[in-house]
Write an enzyme that holds these catalytic residues in place. Sequence first.
Site, mmCIF file in Angstrom:
data_model
loop_
_atom_site.group_PDB
_atom_site.id
_atom_site.type_symbol
_atom_site.label_atom_id
_atom_site.label_comp_id
_atom_site.label_asym_id
_atom_site.label_seq_id
_atom_site.Cartn_x
_atom_site.Cartn_y
_atom_site.Cartn_z
ATOM 1 C CG HIS A 77 -23.442 8.584 -45.641
ATOM 2 N ND1 HIS A 77 -23.601 9.485 -44.612
ATOM 3 C CD2 HIS A 77 -22.392 9.056 -46.380
ATOM 4 C CE1 HIS A 77 -22.710 10.451 -44.726
ATOM 5 N NE2 HIS A 77 -21.954 10.209 -45.787
ATOM 6 C CD GLU A 78 -20.682 7.178 -49.182
ATOM 7 O OE1 GLU A 78 -20.664 8.127 -50.005
ATOM 8 O OE2 GLU A 78 -20.096 7.238 -48.083
ATOM 9 C CG HIS B 185 -22.561 11.890 -50.598
ATOM 10 N ND1 HIS B 185 -22.436 13.224 -50.292
ATOM 11 C CD2 HIS B 185 -22.014 11.219 -49.546
ATOM 12 C CE1 HIS B 185 -21.843 13.361 -49.112
ATOM 13 N NE2 HIS B 185 -21.583 12.150 -48.647
ATOM 14 C CD GLU C 183 -20.828 14.408 -45.974
ATOM 15 O OE1 GLU C 183 -21.632 13.606 -45.446
ATOM 16 O OE2 GLU C 183 -19.873 14.055 -46.679
#
Length: 489
Positions: free
Chosen positions: A254-255, A258, A284
Site C-alpha cells: 500500500h505505502e 503512494h 489512494e
Amino acid sequence: MTAYEELMAFDRVTQALSSVAGRTGWDQETVMPEGAAEMRSEEMAALEEVLHARRTNPRIGEWLEKAAPETEEREANLRHIRRSFERASKVPAQLATSIARHTSRGQGIWAKARAEDDFAAFAPSLTEMIALKREEAGYLADGGDLYDALLDGYEPDMTGAELQALFDRMRPRLVDLRKRALDADAPPALDHEFDEAGQLALSTQLALAFGYDLHTGRIDKAVHPFSSGSGTDVRITTRTSLRDPFNCFYSTIHEVGHACYEQGIKDVYALTPLGSGVSMGVHESQSRIYENQLGRSRAFTGWLFGQMKDQFGDFGVADAETFYKIVNRVSSGYIRTEADELQYNLHVMLRFDLERQLIAGDLEVTDLEEAWNTRFASDFGYAVDKSSNGVLQDVHWAFGLFGYFPTYSLGNVYAGCLYQAMTAAVPDLEGALAKGDTTPATTWLRENLQQYGGLRAPRETIEHAVGVPPTEEPLLTYLEDKFGDLYSV
C-alpha cells in the site's frame, strides 16, 4: 527574470522547506526519542510559522497578477500557487502555528493512549484539535460548510454532499455482497507464527517487486504505516504482527503505491507545485490498486505463496489457490487497514459520518467513543472489544486530518476505473503477475497517471488516464465478480 520566473524561484524555496518539515515529521514517527516530543512540537511550530509567512507573502499576489500562463504546465503551477496563497491567506499565522504545534504533540499522546487502550487520556487533546480545526475551517469556508473547507485541502473541488451521495450508492451493493460472502463457507485463517526478520525481508522484496526505488527511499517501522516525501527522497514505513504477516506485506505494498506515485513524477517537476500527487483521492488510487487489484490478485498471490514458502517453510497452507482464498478472506475484524476489500469502504463510511458530525458540532468528543461503538455494532454486527480496536486505531484525527478519511474510498473508486482501463490496455497482465512481475502494470500507471503529478485536477487526472469520467461502477463490478467467484455467490 520574468514575474513567472521570480514566482517559481520563490516557491521552490517554499517547497524545499515544506520537504524539510515533512522529513521532520517522518523522524518523529520512526526514530525520535520519546522525550523529545515537546521540543519537536516547538520545532514544527517554528517551521510552520516560516512556511505560513512565505505562503502568504504579498509578493505572491503581485507575481500572480503579472505572470503569463504560456503553457499547460505554467498554467497548472499558477493554479496551485494561487490556490495555496488564497487558502493560506485566510488563516491567521498564529492559528496555523498553533495547529502545527498541537499536531506534533497530539501524535505522541495518541500513541500512548492507543498502547494503553485509554481513550479518556486522548480525549482532551482531540477536543483541542477539533476546536483548532473548526476555527481554521471557519476562516476557509467564508460562510460555507466547515467540513467541505477541510475536505478541499485533501480533495480539491469535492464536497461532503457529493461523497455522501457516492457512499449511498455504494453501500447497498457492498452490504448485500458482504452478507452473501459471510453466509458462505469461509476459507481457513492462517495459523502459524512468522518471525519479524522474515517478514521484513519479504516486505523489502515486495517493495522492490512493485518498483520502489530504495536508492531514493527507505523502509522503516511505525505504529501506523505511512509514506512521506517526494522527488528523490520518498520514505515508507510498515509494521509487523507475529501471527498476521499480511499486515506487514500489504501495508508495505500500500505505502509503496503512494511512494511510486511520487517517484514516478517527472524529474523536471521536482520542488514545484506539480512535483507531488495532485490529491489524496488520486494518491489512494495508487496505493489501493497496488495493494488490491494487483497485490491480492489470484496471479500475484500465486507467486507470493512461493516466496512465503521459501522464507518461512511450511506454514500450513496446502496450495496457491487456498492461499489466494486466505489472502482475500472475508471475516469479522475491527481494523480498517486489515479489512478485506468488501468491508474496507464500510469502515471509511463510519469515520466519514462521525468526523462530519464532530466538525459540525453535532457530536462531542466526550460522546465519540460511545457513538463509534454503537455505529460499529450496527454496521458490522458485533461489539468493539477495546479502544485500540475502535476509536483509537487510526492516527488521522490526532494529526488533525479531518476530511482525509473519505479519500480512501474515493481512491478505491478511482482504482476501479484505472484497473478496468489497465486490463483492457495491458496484454497478458495476469501472466506477468504470476511471475511476480508487476512492471507491465506499474509502467502503465506511470505513463498514464503518475508522471504528470499535479498537472491536472483530480478527476481530470483519472479521466485522462482512463478516457471517461470516473464512477463507482467499475469498482463495484470488480468486487462482485471477484468475491462472487471466491465464494460462489
